[in-house]
Design a protein around this motif. Structure first.
Motif, PDB file in Angstrom:
ATOM      1  N   LYS A 116     -92.898 -22.282 -57.356  1.00 35.70           N
ATOM      2  CA  LYS A 116     -92.229 -22.863 -56.190  1.00 35.70           C
ATOM      3  C   LYS A 116     -90.925 -22.097 -55.959  1.00 35.70           C
ATOM      4  O   LYS A 116     -90.467 -21.374 -56.842  1.00 35.70           O
ATOM      5  N   PRO A 117     -90.343 -22.226 -54.777  1.00 33.25           N
ATOM      6  CA  PRO A 117     -89.095 -21.511 -54.506  1.00 33.25           C
ATOM      7  C   PRO A 117     -88.034 -21.809 -55.575  1.00 33.25           C
ATOM      8  O   PRO A 117     -87.753 -22.973 -55.876  1.00 33.25           O
ATOM      9  N   THR A 118     -87.500 -20.753 -56.156  1.00 27.96           N
ATOM     10  CA  THR A 118     -86.544 -20.883 -57.257  1.00 27.96           C
ATOM     11  C   THR A 118     -85.290 -20.075 -56.967  1.00 27.96           C
ATOM     12  O   THR A 118     -85.358 -18.866 -56.745  1.00 27.96           O
ATOM     13  N   THR A 119     -84.165 -20.769 -56.971  1.00 28.15           N
ATOM     14  CA  THR A 119     -82.859 -20.151 -56.763  1.00 28.15           C
ATOM     15  C   THR A 119     -82.215 -19.976 -58.125  1.00 28.15           C
ATOM     16  O   THR A 119     -82.220 -20.908 -58.941  1.00 28.15           O
ATOM     17  N   ILE A 120     -81.668 -18.799 -58.362  1.00 32.50           N
ATOM     18  CA  ILE A 120     -80.991 -18.538 -59.633  1.00 32.50           C
ATOM     19  C   ILE A 120     -79.535 -18.177 -59.346  1.00 32.50           C
ATOM     20  O   ILE A 120     -79.251 -17.421 -58.418  1.00 32.50           O
ATOM     21  N   ILE A 121     -78.643 -18.740 -60.146  1.00 28.61           N
ATOM     22  CA  ILE A 121     -77.215 -18.440 -60.021  1.00 28.61           C
ATOM     23  C   ILE A 121     -76.901 -17.272 -60.952  1.00 28.61           C
ATOM     24  O   ILE A 121     -77.089 -17.362 -62.169  1.00 28.61           O
ATOM     25  N   TYR A 122     -76.448 -16.165 -60.338  1.00 23.33           N
ATOM     26  CA  TYR A 122     -76.175 -14.914 -61.057  1.00 23.33           C
ATOM     27  C   TYR A 122     -74.672 -14.678 -61.201  1.00 23.33           C
ATOM     28  O   TYR A 122     -73.880 -15.120 -60.365  1.00 23.33           O
TER      29      TYR A 122
ATOM     30  N   LEU B  85     -73.103 -16.393 -57.823  1.00 21.29           N
ATOM     31  CA  LEU B  85     -73.753 -16.525 -56.526  1.00 21.29           C
ATOM     32  C   LEU B  85     -75.192 -16.986 -56.731  1.00 21.29           C
ATOM     33  O   LEU B  85     -75.912 -16.450 -57.570  1.00 21.29           O
ATOM     34  N   ALA B  86     -75.598 -17.978 -55.934  1.00 21.93           N
ATOM     35  CA  ALA B  86     -76.972 -18.498 -55.975  1.00 21.93           C
ATOM     36  C   ALA B  86     -77.829 -17.691 -55.011  1.00 21.93           C
ATOM     37  O   ALA B  86     -77.528 -17.617 -53.824  1.00 21.93           O
TER      38      ALA B  86
ATOM     39  N   SER C 138     -86.355 -29.199 -51.718  1.00 22.03           N
ATOM     40  CA  SER C 138     -85.453 -28.051 -51.758  1.00 22.03           C
ATOM     41  C   SER C 138     -85.888 -27.187 -52.938  1.00 22.03           C
ATOM     42  O   SER C 138     -86.759 -27.573 -53.714  1.00 22.03           O
ATOM     43  N   SER C 139     -85.274 -26.035 -53.091  1.00 26.25           N
ATOM     44  CA  SER C 139     -85.650 -25.146 -54.191  1.00 26.25           C
ATOM     45  C   SER C 139     -85.125 -25.669 -55.524  1.00 26.25           C
ATOM     46  O   SER C 139     -84.166 -26.446 -55.580  1.00 26.25           O
ATOM     47  N   THR C 140     -85.760 -25.217 -56.589  1.00 26.62           N
ATOM     48  CA  THR C 140     -85.227 -25.424 -57.928  1.00 26.62           C
ATOM     49  C   THR C 140     -84.002 -24.516 -58.039  1.00 26.62           C
ATOM     50  O   THR C 140     -84.027 -23.390 -57.535  1.00 26.62           O
ATOM     51  N   ILE C 141     -82.935 -24.998 -58.674  1.00 21.64           N
ATOM     52  CA  ILE C 141     -81.757 -24.148 -58.891  1.00 21.64           C
ATOM     53  C   ILE C 141     -81.502 -24.058 -60.389  1.00 21.64           C
ATOM     54  O   ILE C 141     -81.382 -25.076 -61.079  1.00 21.64           O
ATOM     55  N   LEU C 142     -81.443 -22.827 -60.861  1.00 25.38           N
ATOM     56  CA  LEU C 142     -81.185 -22.553 -62.275  1.00 25.38           C
ATOM     57  C   LEU C 142     -79.931 -21.711 -62.406  1.00 25.38           C
ATOM     58  O   LEU C 142     -79.677 -20.833 -61.576  1.00 25.38           O
ATOM     59  N   LYS C 143     -79.144 -21.963 -63.447  1.00 27.77           N
ATOM     60  CA  LYS C 143     -77.960 -21.149 -63.718  1.00 27.77           C
ATOM     61  C   LYS C 143     -78.166 -20.447 -65.052  1.00 27.77           C
ATOM     62  O   LYS C 143     -78.622 -21.051 -66.020  1.00 27.77           O
ATOM     63  N   LEU C 144     -77.855 -19.160 -65.064  1.00 24.58           N
ATOM     64  CA  LEU C 144     -77.993 -18.375 -66.284  1.00 24.58           C
ATOM     65  C   LEU C 144     -76.630 -18.167 -66.925  1.00 24.58           C
ATOM     66  O   LEU C 144     -75.675 -17.792 -66.256  1.00 24.58           O
ATOM     67  N   GLU C 145     -76.569 -18.447 -68.216  1.00 22.21           N
ATOM     68  CA  GLU C 145     -75.374 -18.122 -69.001  1.00 22.21           C
ATOM     69  C   GLU C 145     -75.881 -17.323 -70.183  1.00 22.21           C
ATOM     70  O   GLU C 145     -76.348 -17.884 -71.164  1.00 22.21           O
ATOM     71  N   GLY C 146     -75.821 -15.996 -70.042  1.00 20.40           N
ATOM     72  CA  GLY C 146     -76.442 -15.115 -71.032  1.00 20.40           C
ATOM     73  C   GLY C 146     -77.941 -15.311 -70.952  1.00 20.40           C
ATOM     74  O   GLY C 146     -78.532 -15.211 -69.888  1.00 20.40           O
ATOM     75  N   GLU C 147     -78.563 -15.633 -72.072  1.00 20.86           N
ATOM     76  CA  GLU C 147     -80.004 -15.897 -72.092  1.00 20.86           C
ATOM     77  C   GLU C 147     -80.304 -17.389 -71.947  1.00 20.86           C
ATOM     78  O   GLU C 147     -81.454 -17.799 -71.937  1.00 20.86           O
ATOM     79  N   LYS C 148     -79.260 -18.205 -71.864  1.00 21.85           N
ATOM     80  CA  LYS C 148     -79.427 -19.656 -71.726  1.00 21.85           C
ATOM     81  C   LYS C 148     -79.675 -20.010 -70.258  1.00 21.85           C
ATOM     82  O   LYS C 148     -78.992 -19.514 -69.364  1.00 21.85           O
ATOM     83  N   VAL C 149     -80.657 -20.889 -70.022  1.00 27.38           N
ATOM     84  CA  VAL C 149     -81.010 -21.320 -68.669  1.00 27.38           C
ATOM     85  C   VAL C 149     -80.635 -22.798 -68.525  1.00 27.38           C
ATOM     86  O   VAL C 149     -81.079 -23.638 -69.300  1.00 27.38           O
TER      87      VAL C 149
END
Length: 183
Positions: free
Chosen positions: A80-86, A104-105, A167-178
């Motif tokens: 499904k649509p996935t937004t990632i915070i970089y 930024l997402a 709405s899209s799933t939103i994930l935030k990355l902190e190193g390898e941690k999601v």
């Protein structure tokens, strides 16, 4: 033909109301500070709250952020649509970037219209739900508030019968941690 019209509006720094791969969105050139300010005004939203940006491909994504390995894996498996915070975006309007942590997402658009629009424009575009900040996200074009319809520069006359529940799933990355921000 409609793609050309919309791209011309984006080039002029105008705001658009358009169907995305999730809900109806407010958009503009994600590299244009003044256009982004207009989106915040239309939504009556504080600039401290960042916005989502759409790109058309993984290759375009890599032009604006460093994509960690874990993000590549997530995007390859996403159904499904996935937004990632970089972290540390570049080449984007400064008022889209989260000032607290320089993030930024971004979502790679799955919708064919959005992909073609972004490819033709050749730059990322803002994608934020078409509602006044704090109000419910409209599930269809008919639920969009009149103030949004009045304030936006250009309304895309496409898929106006589409209903979107999610709405899209939103994930935030902190190193390898999601970290899951929104499912």
């Amino acid at each position: 033909m409609i793609i050309k019209e919309v791209v011309n509006e984006l080039i002029k720094g105008k705001t658009i109301l358009y169907p995305t791969d999730t809900v109806w969105g407010l958009g503009c050139d994600a590299t244009n500070v003044e256009a982004v300010q207009e989106i915040y005004k239309i939504k009556n939203r504080e600039e401290s709250k960042s916005l989502i940006v759409l790109v058309s491909s993984f290759e375009m994504l890599e032009q604006y952020v460093t994509v960690p390995h874990v993000a590549k894996e997530i995007l390859e498996k996403a159904v499904k649509p996935t937004t990632i915070i970089y972290q540390n975006p570049k080449g984007i309007a400064k008022n889209i970037i989260n000032k607290e942590d320089n993030t930024l997402a971004i979502r790679i658009a799955q919708d064919e219209f959005c992909k073609e629009l972004i490819d033709t424009f050749a730059k990322p575009i803002v994608s934020t739900s078409a509602n006044v900040s704090g109000n419910p996200t409209p599930k269809s074009f008919s639920e969009i508030e009149q103030s949004i319809l009045d304030d936006v520069d250009y309304i895309v006359n496409l898929h106006q019968n589409k209903v979107s529940e999610k709405s899209s799933t939103i994930l935030k990355l902190e190193g390898e941690k999601v970290i899951v921000i929104r499912e």
